[in-house]
Scaffold this motif. Sequence first.
Motif, PDB file in Angstrom:
ATOM      1  N   PRO A 169       1.049  -1.482   0.034  1.00  0.00           N
ATOM      2  CA  PRO A 169       0.372  -0.142   0.397  1.00  0.00           C
ATOM      3  C   PRO A 169       0.809   1.112   0.163  1.00  0.00           C
ATOM      4  CG  PRO A 169      -0.206  -0.955   2.339  1.00  0.00           C
ATOM      5  CD  PRO A 169       0.508  -1.873   0.900  1.00  0.00           C
ATOM      6  N   VAL A 170       0.031   2.011  -0.862  1.00  0.00           N
ATOM      7  CA  VAL A 170       1.095   3.524  -0.749  1.00  0.00           C
ATOM      8  C   VAL A 170       0.108   4.606   0.369  1.00  0.00           C
ATOM      9  CG1 VAL A 170       2.334   5.361  -2.048  1.00  0.00           C
ATOM     10  CG2 VAL A 170       2.087   3.575  -2.966  1.00  0.00           C
ATOM     11  N   PRO A 171       0.680   5.208   1.499  1.00  0.00           N
ATOM     12  CA  PRO A 171       2.022   4.955   1.975  1.00  0.00           C
ATOM     13  C   PRO A 171       2.088   3.609   2.152  1.00  0.00           C
ATOM     14  CG  PRO A 171       1.143   5.960   3.631  1.00  0.00           C
ATOM     15  CD  PRO A 171       0.226   6.522   2.050  1.00  0.00           C
ATOM     16  N   LEU A 172       3.089   3.318   3.366  1.00  0.00           N
ATOM     17  CA  LEU A 172       2.997   2.301   3.565  1.00  0.00           C
ATOM     18  C   LEU A 172       3.471   2.283   5.107  1.00  0.00           C
ATOM     19  CD1 LEU A 172       3.287  -1.637   3.731  1.00  0.00           C
ATOM     20  CD2 LEU A 172       6.119  -0.636   2.955  1.00  0.00           C
ATOM     21  N   PRO A 173       2.349   1.990   5.712  1.00  0.00           N
ATOM     22  CA  PRO A 173       2.487   1.985   6.868  1.00  0.00           C
ATOM     23  C   PRO A 173       2.758   0.370   8.069  1.00  0.00           C
ATOM     24  CG  PRO A 173       0.995   1.306   6.809  1.00  0.00           C
ATOM     25  CD  PRO A 173       0.987   1.249   5.832  1.00  0.00           C
ATOM     26  N   GLU A 174       3.392   1.209   9.487  1.00  0.00           N
ATOM     27  CA  GLU A 174       4.451   0.721  10.485  1.00  0.00           C
ATOM     28  C   GLU A 174       3.196  -1.424  10.845  1.00  0.00           C
ATOM     29  OE1 GLU A 174       6.054   3.628  11.241  1.00  0.00           O
ATOM     30  OE2 GLU A 174       3.775   3.132  10.909  1.00  0.00           O
ATOM     31  N   GLU A 175       1.462  -0.890  10.137  1.00  0.00           N
ATOM     32  CA  GLU A 175       0.941  -2.066  10.515  1.00  0.00           C
ATOM     33  C   GLU A 175       0.469  -2.957   9.961  1.00  0.00           C
ATOM     34  OE1 GLU A 175       0.188   1.443  13.213  1.00  0.00           O
ATOM     35  OE2 GLU A 175       0.026   1.154  10.799  1.00  0.00           O
ATOM     36  N   GLN A 176       1.537  -2.780   8.011  1.00  0.00           N
ATOM     37  CA  GLN A 176       1.657  -3.874   7.695  1.00  0.00           C
ATOM     38  C   GLN A 176       1.347  -5.593   7.739  1.00  0.00           C
ATOM     39  OE1 GLN A 176       0.286  -3.494   4.533  1.00  0.00           O
ATOM     40  NE2 GLN A 176       0.862  -4.566   3.248  1.00  0.00           N
ATOM     41  N   PRO A 177       1.776  -6.459   7.631  1.00  0.00           N
ATOM     42  CA  PRO A 177       2.175  -7.452   7.570  1.00  0.00           C
ATOM     43  C   PRO A 177       3.985  -7.931   7.752  1.00  0.00           C
ATOM     44  CG  PRO A 177      -0.252  -8.166   6.891  1.00  0.00           C
ATOM     45  CD  PRO A 177      -0.080  -6.765   6.704  1.00  0.00           C
ATOM     46  N   THR A 178       3.953  -8.617   8.266  1.00  0.00           N
ATOM     47  CA  THR A 178       5.485  -8.579   8.377  1.00  0.00           C
ATOM     48  C   THR A 178       5.771 -10.502   7.983  1.00  0.00           C
ATOM     49  OG1 THR A 178       6.385  -9.391  10.533  1.00  0.00           O
ATOM     50  CG2 THR A 178       5.825  -6.924  10.134  1.00  0.00           C
ATOM     51  N   VAL A 179       6.656 -10.896   7.106  1.00  0.00           N
ATOM     52  CA  VAL A 179       7.148 -12.062   7.483  1.00  0.00           C
ATOM     53  C   VAL A 179       7.624 -13.061   8.571  1.00  0.00           C
ATOM     54  CG1 VAL A 179       8.327 -11.270   5.009  1.00  0.00           C
ATOM     55  CG2 VAL A 179       9.926 -11.855   7.218  1.00  0.00           C
ATOM     56  N   SER A 180       7.520 -13.924   8.054  1.00  0.00           N
ATOM     57  CA  SER A 180       7.658 -14.907   9.831  1.00  0.00           C
ATOM     58  C   SER A 180       9.141 -14.610   9.673  1.00  0.00           C
ATOM     59  CB  SER A 180       7.548 -16.388   9.425  1.00  0.00           C
ATOM     60  OG  SER A 180       5.619 -16.911   9.191  1.00  0.00           O
ATOM     61  N   PRO A 181       9.195 -14.733  11.857  1.00  0.00           N
ATOM     62  CA  PRO A 181      10.214 -14.426  12.569  1.00  0.00           C
ATOM     63  C   PRO A 181      11.258 -16.192  11.945  1.00  0.00           C
ATOM     64  CG  PRO A 181       9.230 -15.136  13.991  1.00  0.00           C
ATOM     65  CD  PRO A 181       8.526 -14.700  12.477  1.00  0.00           C
ATOM     66  N   GLY A 182      12.370 -15.851  12.011  1.00  0.00           N
ATOM     67  CA  GLY A 182      13.193 -16.693  11.392  1.00  0.00           C
ATOM     68  C   GLY A 182      14.982 -16.529  11.188  1.00  0.00           C
ATOM     69  N   GLU A 183      15.798 -17.670  10.515  1.00  0.00           N
ATOM     70  CA  GLU A 183      17.010 -17.507  10.587  1.00  0.00           C
ATOM     71  C   GLU A 183      16.856 -17.362   8.856  1.00  0.00           C
ATOM     72  OE1 GLU A 183      18.753 -20.121  13.044  1.00  0.00           O
ATOM     73  OE2 GLU A 183      18.136 -18.987  14.440  1.00  0.00           O
ATOM     74  N   ASP A 184      16.425 -17.372   8.377  1.00  0.00           N
ATOM     75  CA  ASP A 184      16.942 -18.304   6.970  1.00  0.00           C
ATOM     76  C   ASP A 184      17.121 -17.107   5.758  1.00  0.00           C
ATOM     77  OD1 ASP A 184      15.986 -20.644   7.364  1.00  0.00           O
ATOM     78  OD2 ASP A 184      14.149 -21.114   6.515  1.00  0.00           O
ATOM     79  N   THR A 185      15.788 -16.098   5.962  1.00  0.00           N
ATOM     80  CA  THR A 185      16.703 -14.402   5.428  1.00  0.00           C
ATOM     81  C   THR A 185      16.646 -12.897   6.182  1.00  0.00           C
ATOM     82  OG1 THR A 185      14.263 -14.145   5.841  1.00  0.00           O
ATOM     83  CG2 THR A 185      15.198 -16.193   3.118  1.00  0.00           C
ATOM     84  N   TYR A 186      17.983 -12.731   5.727  1.00  0.00           N
ATOM     85  CA  TYR A 186      17.767 -10.828   6.241  1.00  0.00           C
ATOM     86  C   TYR A 186      16.483 -10.303   6.580  1.00  0.00           C
ATOM     87  CZ  TYR A 186      18.678  -6.698   7.046  1.00  0.00           C
ATOM     88  OH  TYR A 186      18.719  -4.737   7.428  1.00  0.00           O
ATOM     89  N   ALA A 187      15.221 -10.430   6.074  1.00  0.00           N
ATOM     90  CA  ALA A 187      14.052 -10.294   7.040  1.00  0.00           C
ATOM     91  C   ALA A 187      13.553 -11.091   8.014  1.00  0.00           C
ATOM     92  CB  ALA A 187      13.404 -10.300   5.470  1.00  0.00           C
ATOM     93  N   MET A 188      13.668 -12.596   7.234  1.00  0.00           N
ATOM     94  CA  MET A 188      13.692 -13.340   9.163  1.00  0.00           C
ATOM     95  C   MET A 188      13.734 -12.788  10.175  1.00  0.00           C
ATOM     96  SD  MET A 188      13.004 -16.422   6.262  1.00  0.00           S
ATOM     97  CE  MET A 188      11.664 -17.867   8.172  1.00  0.00           C
ATOM     98  N   GLY A 189      15.132 -12.859   9.601  1.00  0.00           N
ATOM     99  CA  GLY A 189      16.225 -12.573  10.753  1.00  0.00           C
ATOM    100  C   GLY A 189      15.849 -11.476  11.713  1.00  0.00           C
ATOM    101  N   LYS A 190      15.742  -9.926  11.166  1.00  0.00           N
ATOM    102  CA  LYS A 190      14.706  -8.639  11.024  1.00  0.00           C
ATOM    103  C   LYS A 190      13.940  -9.064  11.842  1.00  0.00           C
ATOM    104  CE  LYS A 190      18.095  -5.616  10.896  1.00  0.00           C
ATOM    105  NZ  LYS A 190      18.851  -5.059  11.602  1.00  0.00           N
ATOM    106  N   VAL A 191      13.065 -10.315  11.415  1.00  0.00           N
ATOM    107  CA  VAL A 191      11.362 -10.212  12.415  1.00  0.00           C
ATOM    108  C   VAL A 191      11.468 -10.760  13.634  1.00  0.00           C
ATOM    109  CG1 VAL A 191       9.067 -11.432  12.625  1.00  0.00           C
ATOM    110  CG2 VAL A 191      10.155 -10.123  10.065  1.00  0.00           C
ATOM    111  N   ALA A 192      12.390 -11.607  13.520  1.00  0.00           N
ATOM    112  CA  ALA A 192      12.490 -11.910  14.667  1.00  0.00           C
ATOM    113  C   ALA A 192      14.027 -10.857  15.952  1.00  0.00           C
ATOM    114  CB  ALA A 192      14.154 -13.464  14.575  1.00  0.00           C
ATOM    115  N   LEU A 193      14.321 -10.434  15.595  1.00  0.00           N
ATOM    116  CA  LEU A 193      14.780  -8.864  16.193  1.00  0.00           C
ATOM    117  C   LEU A 193      13.909  -8.297  17.149  1.00  0.00           C
ATOM    118  CD1 LEU A 193      17.369  -7.251  17.238  1.00  0.00           C
ATOM    119  CD2 LEU A 193      17.258  -6.161  14.984  1.00  0.00           C
ATOM    120  N   GLU A 194      13.474  -8.335  16.407  1.00  0.00           N
ATOM    121  CA  GLU A 194      11.962  -7.106  16.241  1.00  0.00           C
ATOM    122  C   GLU A 194      10.844  -7.948  17.433  1.00  0.00           C
ATOM    123  OE1 GLU A 194      11.389  -4.256  12.474  1.00  0.00           O
ATOM    124  OE2 GLU A 194       9.397  -5.799  13.391  1.00  0.00           O
ATOM    125  N   ARG A 195      10.351  -8.845  16.987  1.00  0.00           N
ATOM    126  CA  ARG A 195       9.500  -9.584  17.624  1.00  0.00           C
ATOM    127  C   ARG A 195       9.984  -9.945  19.352  1.00  0.00           C
ATOM    128  NH1 ARG A 195       5.783 -13.250  14.148  1.00  0.00           N
ATOM    129  NH2 ARG A 195       4.948 -11.502  12.869  1.00  0.00           N
TER     130      ARG A 195
END
Length: 342
Positions: free
Chosen positions: A123-149
Amino acid sequence: MKRALVIGATGQIGRPTVRALAEDGWEVLAASRGGGRDAGWPDGVRAVRLDREDDGALASVVGDGCDVVVDTVAYGARHARQLTGLAGRVGSAVVISSVAVYQDGRGRSFDTQDRPDGVPRYPVPLPEEQPTVSPGEDTYAMGKVALERELLGAGEKLPATLLRAAAVHGPYSPLPRELYFVKRNLDGRRRRVLAHRGESRFHPSGAGTIAELVRLAAARPGSRVLNACDPTAPSVAEIGAAVDAAMGVETETVLLDGEPPSPSVGRTPWSTRWPLVCDMSAAARELGYGPGVPYAESVRASVDWLVERLAGGRDWREEFPLLARAYPELFDYAAEDVWLGV
């Protein structure tokens, strides 16, 4: 005087962050693997060596305690647990995350871009409430979600502000997207090709913008996630024009409809079919963040630094190996010339 520890102090984000906090009256301990200093830091900043993978070393640097830990290099649940383990000696944390965590309504994300129909449409603009990928270790994004949670789960035990940055620009970048235009200008390429009619928008985050958000968050502790981007999201064509202006050159731009005809023609580090433009209203509401330095002005520091790094004919691949791995065909001039019919 409040005390701040900045981890990753000599990196792209760490350098302006240390300066912003010190100039705001904080006593700053600047921690990095090499323990170096930046020439722009005030004299009161104290530099210290730190291997952040060493739990004992981190605890020793924190010592009896500090009011805020700013972590510019944290990644994954393990680093989050390092920080939460210091609760009681640390007042709050401000930690750098990434917009790579987001997924669209169909589950597409940065991690799916190479798949058929895998490019996310946010969506434009993209809000913080937008869903994220699942936490994990397989990808950079998943690692950042794990950090956040992990950090957000600490709640009042350790209030943590997570700043989601995008397309970070500024001196000392390991992945300087602006090189796409800077090197072409240095090489005398006065004609360039941009796919999607040069209208792609991948919201940039100036290192100075992030430093300002860190400064504001340090003064207003809380558990939250905030986008951390520049006041505006220029198009690729506008970014090119800003770099040209900073270098005092004029170029001709050939605009293409749709996707690049090949990886070597029309593709830039910002090129995307759908825009990624982040909503910055939450940062304004919660931190008092206001309009910052426009991209056309802030990018000049990046341009000057890149020109200096390439002086003397230095090989861009050796200077920026991460960029070269991510975009190996950035400067395939022969392919461009064939396409242009030169």
